[in-house]
Design an enzyme around this catalytic site. Structure first.
Site, PDB file in Angstrom:
ATOM      1  N   CYS A 232       7.927  -4.420 -10.133  1.00  0.00           N
ATOM      2  CA  CYS A 232       7.702  -5.242 -11.323  1.00  0.00           C
ATOM      3  C   CYS A 232       8.670  -4.851 -12.446  1.00  0.00           C
ATOM      4  O   CYS A 232       9.464  -3.929 -12.318  1.00  0.00           O
ATOM      5  CB  CYS A 232       6.248  -5.083 -11.781  1.00  0.00           C
TER       6      CYS A 232
ATOM      7  N   GLU B 108     -12.229  13.191   3.387  1.00  0.00           N
ATOM      8  CA  GLU B 108     -12.892  12.132   4.147  1.00  0.00           C
ATOM      9  C   GLU B 108     -12.678  12.421   5.626  1.00  0.00           C
ATOM     10  O   GLU B 108     -11.552  12.389   6.109  1.00  0.00           O
ATOM     11  CB  GLU B 108     -12.302  10.756   3.815  1.00  0.00           C
TER      12      GLU B 108
ATOM     13  N   ASN C  55      -7.890   7.667  -5.897  1.00  0.00           N
ATOM     14  CA  ASN C  55      -8.231   7.713  -4.464  1.00  0.00           C
ATOM     15  C   ASN C  55      -7.017   7.289  -3.653  1.00  0.00           C
ATOM     16  O   ASN C  55      -6.485   6.185  -3.857  1.00  0.00           O
ATOM     17  CB  ASN C  55      -9.394   6.761  -4.150  1.00  0.00           C
ATOM     18  N   GLU C  56      -6.574   8.157  -2.770  1.00  0.00           N
ATOM     19  CA  GLU C  56      -5.479   7.842  -1.847  1.00  0.00           C
ATOM     20  C   GLU C  56      -4.331   7.081  -2.522  1.00  0.00           C
ATOM     21  O   GLU C  56      -4.091   5.902  -2.246  1.00  0.00           O
ATOM     22  CB  GLU C  56      -6.004   7.048  -0.648  1.00  0.00           C
TER      23      GLU C  56
ATOM     24  N   GLU D 228     -15.913  -3.055   4.047  1.00  0.00           N
ATOM     25  CA  GLU D 228     -16.025  -2.012   5.079  1.00  0.00           C
ATOM     26  C   GLU D 228     -17.371  -2.015   5.799  1.00  0.00           C
ATOM     27  O   GLU D 228     -17.884  -0.963   6.189  1.00  0.00           O
ATOM     28  CB  GLU D 228     -15.726  -0.647   4.452  1.00  0.00           C
ATOM     29  N   GLN D 229     -17.936  -3.198   6.018  1.00  0.00           N
ATOM     30  CA  GLN D 229     -19.244  -3.267   6.683  1.00  0.00           C
ATOM     31  C   GLN D 229     -19.169  -2.800   8.135  1.00  0.00           C
ATOM     32  O   GLN D 229     -20.163  -2.368   8.701  1.00  0.00           O
ATOM     33  CB  GLN D 229     -19.787  -4.691   6.604  1.00  0.00           C
ATOM     34  N   TYR D 230     -17.979  -2.863   8.719  1.00  0.00           N
ATOM     35  CA  TYR D 230     -17.820  -2.410  10.106  1.00  0.00           C
ATOM     36  C   TYR D 230     -17.403  -0.941  10.193  1.00  0.00           C
ATOM     37  O   TYR D 230     -16.791  -0.525  11.159  1.00  0.00           O
ATOM     38  CB  TYR D 230     -16.824  -3.313  10.840  1.00  0.00           C
ATOM     39  N   HIS D 231     -17.663  -0.161   9.165  1.00  0.00           N
ATOM     40  CA  HIS D 231     -17.295   1.264   9.132  1.00  0.00           C
ATOM     41  C   HIS D 231     -18.567   2.101   9.179  1.00  0.00           C
ATOM     42  O   HIS D 231     -19.450   1.939   8.340  1.00  0.00           O
ATOM     43  CB  HIS D 231     -16.521   1.546   7.844  1.00  0.00           C
TER      44      HIS D 231
ATOM     45  N   CYS E 288       6.442  -0.234  -6.232  1.00  0.00           N
ATOM     46  CA  CYS E 288       6.190  -1.514  -6.882  1.00  0.00           C
ATOM     47  C   CYS E 288       7.527  -1.996  -7.444  1.00  0.00           C
ATOM     48  O   CYS E 288       8.421  -1.190  -7.703  1.00  0.00           O
ATOM     49  CB  CYS E 288       5.146  -1.291  -7.974  1.00  0.00           C
TER      50      CYS E 288
ATOM     51  N   TRP F   6     -10.742  -0.150  10.604  1.00  0.00           N
ATOM     52  CA  TRP F   6      -9.384  -0.625  10.327  1.00  0.00           C
ATOM     53  C   TRP F   6      -8.352  -0.520  11.440  1.00  0.00           C
ATOM     54  O   TRP F   6      -7.341  -1.211  11.374  1.00  0.00           O
ATOM     55  CB  TRP F   6      -8.853   0.032   9.044  1.00  0.00           C
TER      56      TRP F   6
HETATM   57  C1  GAL Z   1      -9.859   5.688   3.366  1.00  0.00           C
HETATM   58  C2  GAL Z   1     -10.333   5.365   1.960  1.00  0.00           C
HETATM   59  C3  GAL Z   1     -11.817   5.079   1.920  1.00  0.00           C
HETATM   60  C4  GAL Z   1     -12.198   4.146   3.024  1.00  0.00           C
HETATM   61  C5  GAL Z   1     -11.800   4.769   4.340  1.00  0.00           C
HETATM   62  C6  GAL Z   1     -12.196   3.925   5.536  1.00  0.00           C
HETATM   63  O1  GAL Z   1      -8.518   5.392   3.518  1.00  0.00           O
HETATM   64  O2  GAL Z   1     -10.048   6.408   1.068  1.00  0.00           O
HETATM   65  O3  GAL Z   1     -12.138   4.515   0.667  1.00  0.00           O
HETATM   66  O4  GAL Z   1     -11.550   2.932   2.837  1.00  0.00           O
HETATM   67  O5  GAL Z   1     -10.417   4.932   4.370  1.00  0.00           O
HETATM   68  O6  GAL Z   1     -11.840   4.576   6.743  1.00  0.00           O
HETATM   69 ZN    ZN Z   2       5.429  -1.768 -11.152  1.00  0.00          ZN
END
Ligand code: GAL
Ligand code: ZN
Length: 696
Positions: free
Chosen positions: A186, A343, A174-175, A391-394, A184, A351
């Site tokens: 490491c 999405e 995912n994303e 993400e309760q505010y989504h 990263c 966010w």
């Molecule tokens: C995307 C992500 C989702 C959710 C969404 C909220 O970046 O793939 O899992 O977090 O944002 O807007």
């Molecule tokens: Zn790494």
């Protein structure tokens, strides 16, 4: 009734569930009847509710559901103890309702037991801080043990669902890279970086020469001496940084290919996709997409308008987003088989700095805009506002009590409208606009002005094309450009002879090129060319760059282009024409009187070199001159909040403002969605060419 178990009172009818032919890799093509989907997390809700959820999805005309991208902890609560029963149940409820399922490999969230077993999976910041468990995306792409674990869980899932008809394809992970996780620092990354450099360079001397490590005594005696660019006192060597950006990208490309292979081994009829992000810097979507059937991306217009935009945030943009910022991503991710929005913002989100309610109807407007730009599926995130976690505010399409939220009605309406449009061919764009992640990375390292950003410069040219209703393919500079009437290259910062040769042959054969500033400055290794800019592009441009300067907003920045006065911003080059004509001249500052724009006839085509970052009127003048030369039809200049886009004989007129508009269309043109009076945040679809419309 709005509790979890009972559902609300809407009746489910069998007709509501419309079985659709499965989408498979082999028939994933640009031609399709666009449809609506949703992202669903059955694991967040009591199972007694699932049936109601599915009924309500079917009632809204939802045809595709994505699931399981963060489900590893639920699928494999302890090593080897897989529990697929819950997901099987959800898949079969959906399948029975005729809804296609897209499953995801759950690798964006490795579970706690796995991290406890192998803490080295975690990523590290440049200063050595560990990115700990407790959120998501806490794994390193180069961790050998995580690659094995990812393969193991992906294979297990893929084999489990290999013969399940409802499952039509997969999203990998995912994303990739969300929350700054492409890069990263490491020890596993250090080792992989050394290997990557060994492959790329003939010898360490070759690397030293390509980077130019004599500067500040940065020579390396062996590949083994290389480190990731961790925390330093002052800025890093730009060539080392650029190669680290390329290496980190290549790590994701490999990781994704590994997952795609595992999925296709289990069932080669499945399509494999990934959900990219909007205006995303660190991942080269072209290279990751090579192992995908098509790309998808995640579109949050009102969030992007605030958190990744240098443009001002007007009330309309807070409510409906910035149309060009959104569609630039549609055009970037669209490939020969179209694209999906995996999405789509469903309502208010959690966010951005501030989270206003979208305008009335905006969720429908976004779906239509995506389809106008070639989307075959627009899938809302998420089905229902979640009562737990980050993400309760989504918002979702349904509120957390189960009742319909504002997006539900919008989604249902869009579904009906798409059905009525029927099969649509893909977008046929006459113009290409080049986009290079290498240039983005190099310019981000040395912007030379706080206001210089690659997306902004690309946007300046892109907006001008979209304000004239022109469809644009966003392509890599190395793409075959032959089919395009005209090409806009906002900049070609890193350039070599082979790029110059390709462009020369395009123009020589009758192509028309508009080239922006900072082009041909550097070699691909991120050091200056031995010749003055535009280096290998000089014979194409017909001149050179004598000086450059970056300027703040407080300074006058004006010029004339073909006799008319215009503004520019941020960046100016004093040009020296040789075989080209100067068609623009500075009228302010120390640059006053010097050439700013060059025009050059080359073979059967032409090149215009623009030495500044143009403000919108200048961008419009440059772009319309280019379109005239290429014989590309365009509309009157549209207001900033209105966009028009043509796909397969239909033109979408999209109103991103709260005020109504009137469209002037030919008398015999038929309105397939709405009519000539388009309300605030509304849309109309008409059977007419974009060039035959105008808007009041
Ligand atoms: C995307 C992500 C989702 C959710 C969404 C909220 O970046 O793939 O899992 O977090 O944002 O807007
Ligand atoms: Zn790494």
């Amino acid at each position: 009734m709005t509790d979890d178990t009972d559902g609300d009172s809407e009746e489910h009818s069998d007709e509501a569930a419309r079985p659709t032919p499965a989408l498979t890799a082999s028939d994933a093509s640009a031609t399709a009847t666009p449809c609506i989907g949703v992202c669903y997390f059955p694991e967040h809700w009591p199972r007694e509710r699932w049936e109601t959820d599915v009924e309500q999805m079917a009632e809204a005309g939802i045809e595709v559901v994505r699931m399981a991208e963060f489900s590893w902890g639920r699928l494999e609560p302890e090593r080897g103890a897989f529990d697929f029963e819950w997901l099987d149940t959800a898949v079969s409820l959906l399948g029975d309702a005729g809804i296609d399922v897209v499953l995801c490999t759950p690798t964006a969230t490795p579970p706690k037991w796995l991290i406890d077993e192998y803490p080295e999976i975690l990523q590290e910041e440049p200063d050595g801080t560990t990115r700990e468990f407790g959120s998501r995306r806490h794994y390193c792409f180069n961790s050998p043990v995580y690659r094995e674990e990812s393969k193991r869980v992906a294979r297990r899932m893929a084999e489990h669902y290999a013969d399940v008809d409802a499952v039509v394809g997969w999203q990998t992970d995912n994303e990739y890279g969300c929350h700054h996780t492409v890069r990263c620092y490491c020890d596993d990354c250090a080792a992989a970086f050394r290997e990557w450099c060994r492959d790329r360079y003939e010898s360490v001397d070759d690397l030293n020469e390509t980077w130019g490590t004599t500067f500040w005594s940065q020579q390396y005696g062996s590949f083994a001496a290389l480190q990731p660019p961790r925390h330093t006192a002052a800025e890093h060597h730009p060539s080392r940084l650029l190669d680290y950006a390329r290496f980190a990208n290549a790590s994701v490309v490999d990781y994704n290919e590994m997952q795609a292979d595992v999925l296709r081994e289990a069932n080669d009829e499945w399509f494999v996709t990934h959900n990219f992000m909007g205006h995303f810097d660190t991942l080269d979507a072209f290279s990751v997409s090579e192992s995908l059937d098509f790309a998808t991306w995640d579109s949050y217009p009102t969030g992007f308008a605030q958190d990744r935009n240098t443009e001002s945030v007007t009330e309309d943009r807070l409510r409906a987003g910035d149309p060009d910022q959104v569609s630039l991503n549609h055009d970037l991710y669209r490939g020969p088989a179209g694209f999906w929005v995996m999405e789509q913002q469903p309502g208010d989100v959690n966010w951005p700095p501030r989270c206003p309610q979208p305008g009335e109807g905006a969720m429908r407007l976004w779906a239509h805009q995506a389809v106008a730009h070639g989307a075959n599926v627009v899938s809302y995130f998420r089905w229902r506002r979640c009562r737990q976690g980050q993400e309760q505010y989504h918002a979702g399409l349904r509120k957390h009590d189960g009742s319909p939220d504002r997006g539900y009605e919008d989604a249902a309406r869009a579904a009906t409208e798409f059905e009525s449009l029927g099969d649509l061919d893909g977008v046929d764009a006459p113009v290409a606009l080049t986009f290079s992640y290498d240039d983005l990375w190099a310019l981000a390292e040395q912007p030379h002005s706080p206001d210089f950003d690659y997306w902004g410069l690309v946007g300046a040219f892109y907006r001008a094309l979209r304000a004239r209703g022109v469809q644009v393919d966003v392509v890599e500079p190395a793409t075959d450009l032959d089919g395009y009437e005209a090409v806009v290259a906002p900049t070609l910062h890193l350039a070599d002879e082979s790029l110059a040769t390709r462009l020369e042959s395009y123009v020589d054969d009758g192509g028309h090129l508009l080239l922006g500033p900072r082009s041909g400055y550097k070699l691909p290794g991120n050091r200056l060319q031995s010749d003055l800019a535009p280096g290998p592009l000089a014979s194409l441009v017909g001149g050179h760059v004598d000086q450059h300067e970056s300027l703040p907003e407080s300074v006058d920045t004006t010029l004339t282009y073909r006799g008319d006065a215009y503004d520019y911003r941020t960046w100016a080059e004093w040009l020296r024409p040789e075989t080209a004509d100067a068609v623009g001249e500075y009228t302010s500052g120390t640059a006053g009187g010097r050439p700013a724009v060059l025009d050059h006839v080359v073979g059967d085509g032409s090149v215009t070199y623009c030495g500044v970052w143009p403000e919108s009127d200048l961008a419009d003048a440059l772009v319309t001159d280019l379109l005239d030369r290429g014989g590309v039809a365009y509309s009157d200049r549209l207001p900033e909040t209105v966009r028009a886009a043509e796909r397969d004989g239909h033109t979408w007129v999209l109103n991103f403002s709260g005020d109504p508009i009137e469209v002037d269309a030919p008398d015999d043109a038929e309105w397939q969605v709405g009519d000539a009076s388009i309300p605030g945040y509304g849309v109309g679809v008409v059977g007419a060419a974009v060039a035959d419309l105008s808007v009041q």
